[in-house]
Write an enzyme that holds these catalytic residues in place. Sequence first.
Site, mmCIF file in Angstrom:
data_model
loop_
_atom_site.group_PDB
_atom_site.id
_atom_site.type_symbol
_atom_site.label_atom_id
_atom_site.label_comp_id
_atom_site.label_asym_id
_atom_site.label_seq_id
_atom_site.Cartn_x
_atom_site.Cartn_y
_atom_site.Cartn_z
ATOM 1 N N GLU A 83 0.800 -1.230 0.000
ATOM 2 C CA GLU A 83 0.000 0.000 0.000
ATOM 3 C C GLU A 83 0.831 1.278 0.000
ATOM 4 O OE1 GLU A 83 -2.680 -0.498 3.304
ATOM 5 O OE2 GLU A 83 -4.158 -1.522 2.052
ATOM 6 N N GLU A 114 7.087 -21.670 8.662
ATOM 7 C CA GLU A 114 7.459 -20.747 9.736
ATOM 8 C C GLU A 114 8.477 -21.347 10.699
ATOM 9 O OE1 GLU A 114 4.388 -20.982 13.335
ATOM 10 O OE2 GLU A 114 3.435 -20.315 11.479
#
EC number: 4.2.1.126
Length: 298
Positions: A83, A114
């Site tokens: 963004e 992860e």
Amino acid sequence: MTTDPRPTEGVHPDHPDLDRLGALALVQALADDQRRAVEAVRAATPALAGVVEAALPRLERGGRLVYVGAGTSGRLGVLDATELTPTFSWPPERAVPLIAGGERAIRQAVEGAEDDAGAGEQDVRGAGVGPDDFLIAVAASGTTPYVLGAVAAARELGALTVGVANNPGTPLLAAAEYPVLLDTGPEAISGSTRLKAGTAQKIALNTLSSALMVRLGKVYGNLMVDVRASNTKLEARALRLTRHATGAGEAEARLALAEAGGRVKTAIVMLRLGVDAGEAEARLAAAHGHARAALGEG
């Protein structure tokens, strides 16, 4: 039974019968629990302000924002990085999101990714992280191996490291130069850190990157003046911002924006100082992109 010491993994004492609630009470309980996210970020504002001051010189030298996370935390990093370009015209190559499991993990879970500290280290090195870069590592648990591997590599490479975690006393907060604790406690749905832990992360990342963009001159007053008009919605927004900042009429503002190539900040300087686009760009360049300085407002 072994109790997990991490608060985010605890069972919320106020919601033992969550599954028995009607729709209204259920939604109210989930919404009310989100308040803790805002409280956690407010408590962390001194730490976040310290990060802004430390990161700013690196970004002014051309450094990059590098986001690292897994699962929800990784996706929030991808969102914040993405963004920055449409909002502040931040170069996309200077906002680098790294997520455990790669791009596929943005849309689907990549089991075990992860847990691979070596992959975190490898991804940081593969991204060419260096001394002018600013790495934001996010993990609700504060114990995610992928994220810890990334931080270790980034520190070795000389980058500034920030660790954002929702549990106190965790390895991530100890490993990063700038620890940011977002103490959100147990979730209404036990262990689902996509709830208020994720909300607090989103607020913190948004606050941190927006504050940096303000300090870098991407905002004039509280106007988003580095937006570039690339579609109909943004053209209308650019026109509104230009008129608000200058008091110009619609036709005059449209003409200035056209001559400025859709760059709001350039159009504002043109109209306020009565100069052409080239002169406005030169003044902005001399002021390192800060509209207030280019306008002689200090």
